[in-house]
Design an enzyme around this catalytic site. Structure first.
Site, mmCIF file in Angstrom:
data_model
loop_
_atom_site.group_PDB
_atom_site.id
_atom_site.type_symbol
_atom_site.label_atom_id
_atom_site.label_comp_id
_atom_site.label_asym_id
_atom_site.label_seq_id
_atom_site.Cartn_x
_atom_site.Cartn_y
_atom_site.Cartn_z
ATOM 1 N N ASN A 1 41.115 39.283 44.097
ATOM 2 C CA ASN A 1 39.732 39.583 44.455
ATOM 3 C C ASN A 1 39.224 40.660 43.511
ATOM 4 O O ASN A 1 39.420 41.848 43.723
ATOM 5 C CB ASN A 1 39.655 40.068 45.904
ATOM 6 N N GLU A 2 38.577 40.187 42.463
ATOM 7 C CA GLU A 2 38.109 41.089 41.415
ATOM 8 C C GLU A 2 36.842 41.806 41.866
ATOM 9 O O GLU A 2 36.239 41.428 42.882
ATOM 10 C CB GLU A 2 37.838 40.277 40.142
#
Ligand code: F6R
Length: 634
Positions: A160-161
């Protein structure tokens, strides 16, 4: 303000700090084992959420040990991994399927049907459904009991950037540039790193009943601080863990070093004002206010949370002068000691005037990145300098570079090895690891680069040693295991040189890195030689090659570089051509490795200037490590 409440004022996530990663993972493994056994006793299973990457590797080793030695059974454990690269076959050496098999599943009694890892090989059309199916599977088993996480330097959890919200679920994502750069070594170049991945969402992670996030090494310190202390934001997805009711961070001291309680302990309580802490606080105040040390006044201390220091050790001017002198005394143009000079306030001894100096570089290039200027001076001052490369660095050579060199050799008349290398490269698939021959060829490339770099520092080729330590030759990035043979090779070298000075790095690096492994080998080698007479007269200087300089207050020797020395240093680093970006960097934001190293040395010089000391072009920094202290080091 009690210590506890001061800390809580800053930390929004409970953080447990351990001396090292091993101590932390023993604690987590015990908690996991207790949970498994508790459930087992009630005839139930436990659902574990698992991560890949280098961080959890020591945890998996400890769980395997408990399985083998303490009968811990995984027969009733179900696992869900966080993520997988998209478009990567499960057999690929960097696939998370393969990683999990090699690091954990193949060594414990978990039934295959209880293992769940997102599928990387589904088509774009099928991926949405596959992600929903993954979420359903988690729900069907009753949710995740304990979720293990690492943290990326972008602040990602899973993949989850930045930009991932707290409600996000399992999905296909685009990997951040920094994440791809961090994976570039594993994939032999950034251009080989997948652009997409499938990951559980932040929301999926937040649904777990208990969350443990693990982080080791200095490279994680900034992002850990932001996740623990700053307001939750989408640009740092790990910060959403603050919303979880049962989350703990497990950190080693290096990863915890940016937390306010460690960085500015005077803000959370009443610390003991050791000379080092006073130096830290005064230099910090000077830089923060943009005022030279000698111009700080009592009011500056009082208005910035350090009135206790000035009350105890003031008035300000006396304190300022003391710190000014301490910092001033770290500066020397004579890293090997100045002959015939009074050395009372110098970092190095004057005698013997010509020293035996051993520079240990974990991989080729660590040495020149951190200390090309110092190295050149040591050579120019006539010391007997030996540079030893602990590992060959062959894993860091992209195939393209090997092909370039082998092609050149073929054109120039050829050699058997070059022909073999070209044949292997032609046939090599993404799943293949380099043969022994290809690794050897790649190590020759790095040897030549290292020689060219050191020649610019004035060092003759016969003063260079390549140890090719076995832990590296037999390992892969992030999965190195050191042994007695590594220690004995390094201790023989130390014993044969009997140095007055050793330069070494890696003491606060990510424990899975080549630098940290090399340092642990060094520590054991020193322990082994503890009773040798020469060791009592040996100064060990730590340097940093990982792009993170020491804080000013820690530095014990600062070696200035002239503008010409800076140019030569840039040239020396530039000789390591296989380590340059394989694609031209046109982006202003992204600096090449040699530029970053010079930027760092220039930034240090600017700090000294701002403190009101002399203004140099650039400065290289070192901290002393005391040979006779316990093996925990500095
Ligand atoms: C791995 C994962 C990532 C890593 C993170 C840190 O499954 O989801 O979030 O935990 O990139 O990686 P390492 O541990 O290699 O520093």
């Amino acid at each position: 303000m009690s210590e506890q409440s001061g800390q809580e004022l800053y930390e929004r996530i409970p953080s447990r700090i351990f001396d090292d990663a091993q101590a932390a993972v023993c604690q987590i493994a015990r908690e996991i084992a207790d949970a498994i056994r508790e459930r087992q006793a009630a005839g139930k299973g436990l659902v574990l959420g698992l991560a890949t990457g280098s961080t959890p590797v020591p945890l998996y080793r400890e769980l395997i040990r408990m399985h083998r030695k303490e009968g811990l059974s995984f027969a009733k454990v179900t696992t869900f991994n966080l993520d997988e690269y998209f478009g990567i076959d499960a057999r690929h050496p960097e696939s998370y399927h393969r990683f999990m098999r090699e690091q954990l599943f193949d060594h414990v009694d978990i039934p295959a049907e209880q293992i769940n890892i997102p599928e990387g090989m589904v088509s774009r059309e099928e991926v949405f459904e596959a992600c929903q199916d993954y979420e359903n599977r988690i729900r069907e088993v009753g949710g995740i009991d304990i979720q293990i996480l690492g943290i990326g330097r972008t602040g990602h959890i899973g993949f989850n950037e930045p930009g991932s919200g707290p409600a996000s679920r399992t999905r296909l994502v685009t990997l951040d540039r920094l994440t791809r750069l961090d994976a570039a070594r594993d994939f032999q170049g950034e251009h080989n790193v997948p652009r997409y991945a499938v990951t559980m969402g932040v929301g999926t992670i937040l649904d777990a009943r208990k969350v443990y996030l693990l982080a080791w090494g200095r490279s994680k310190a900034e992002v850990v601080k932001a996740a623990v202390e700053d307001a939750p934001v989408e640009s740092l997805p790990a910060s959403f863990l603050q919303q979880h009711e049962d989350v703990s961070f497990f950190l080693d001291t290096a990863a915890a070093s940016e937390l306010t309680r460690n960085k500015y302990p005077w803000l959370v309580g009443f610390p003991e004002w050791t000379p080092e802490l006073a130096r830290k606080s005064v230099t910090h105040l000077s830089l923060k206010l943009g005022k030279p040390l000698l111009k700080l006044v009592d009011k500056d201390y009082q208005e910035n949370g350090v009135s206790e220091l000035v009350t105890e050790q003031g008035p300000a001017y006396g304190l300022n002068i003391r710190v000014f002198n301490e910092v001033q005394h770290t500066i020397t143009g004579w890293p090997g000691g100045k002959p015939d000079a009074d050395d009372t306030y110098r970092p190095e001894r004057a005698k013997p005037s010509l020293k035996r100096v051993l520079v240990l570089s974990p991989e080729p290039q660590d040495d020149v990145l951190a200390m090309a200027g110092t190295l050149s001076r040591l050579v120019a001052h006539g010391h007997e300098v030996t540079v030893a490369y602990l590992t060959s660095g062959s894993l860091g050579v992209p195939d393209e570079e090997a092909r370039w060199a082998a092609d050149l050799m073929r054109e120039a008349g050829g050699s058997e090895l070059a022909t073999q290398v070209l044949a292997e490269l032609d046939e090599k698939s993404a799943f293949d690891e380099d043969s022994v021959g290809l690794r050897r060829f790649k190590s020759y490339i790095r040897r030549n680069e290292a020689r060219a770099a050191l020649q610019l520092c004035g060092l003759e080729p016969d003063r260079i040693q390549f140890l090719d330590l076995p832990f590296y030759e037999n390992g892969r990035y992030r999965r190195f295991v050191t042994g007695e043979d590594d220690v004995s090779e390094l201790s023989s070298l130390l014993q044969s040189v009997r140095p007055h000075q050793v330069y070494v790095t890696g003491e606060a690096a990510d424990p899975s890195s080549v630098q940290a492994k090399s340092f642990s080998v060094f520590e054991l080698a020193i322990q082994k030689l503890q009773s040798e007479a020469w060791i009592k007269d040996c100064y060990v200087w730590l340097y940093r090659s990982d792009g993170r300089e020491w804080d000013i207050h820690q530095v014990e020797m600062s070696v200035p570089c002239s503008p010409d020395e800076v140019k030569r240093k840039a040239q020396a680093i530039y000789q390591h051509r296989s380590q340059r970006s394989q694609i031209p960097v046109l982006d202003e934001e992204q600096r090449e490795v040699w530029e970053q190293a010079i930027d760092r040395n220039r930034a240090t010089a600017r700090f000294y200037d701002k403190l009101g000391l002399a203004e140099y072009e650039a400065i290289e920094c070192f901290v002393r490590w005391h040979v006779t202290q316990d093996s925990a080091g500095k």
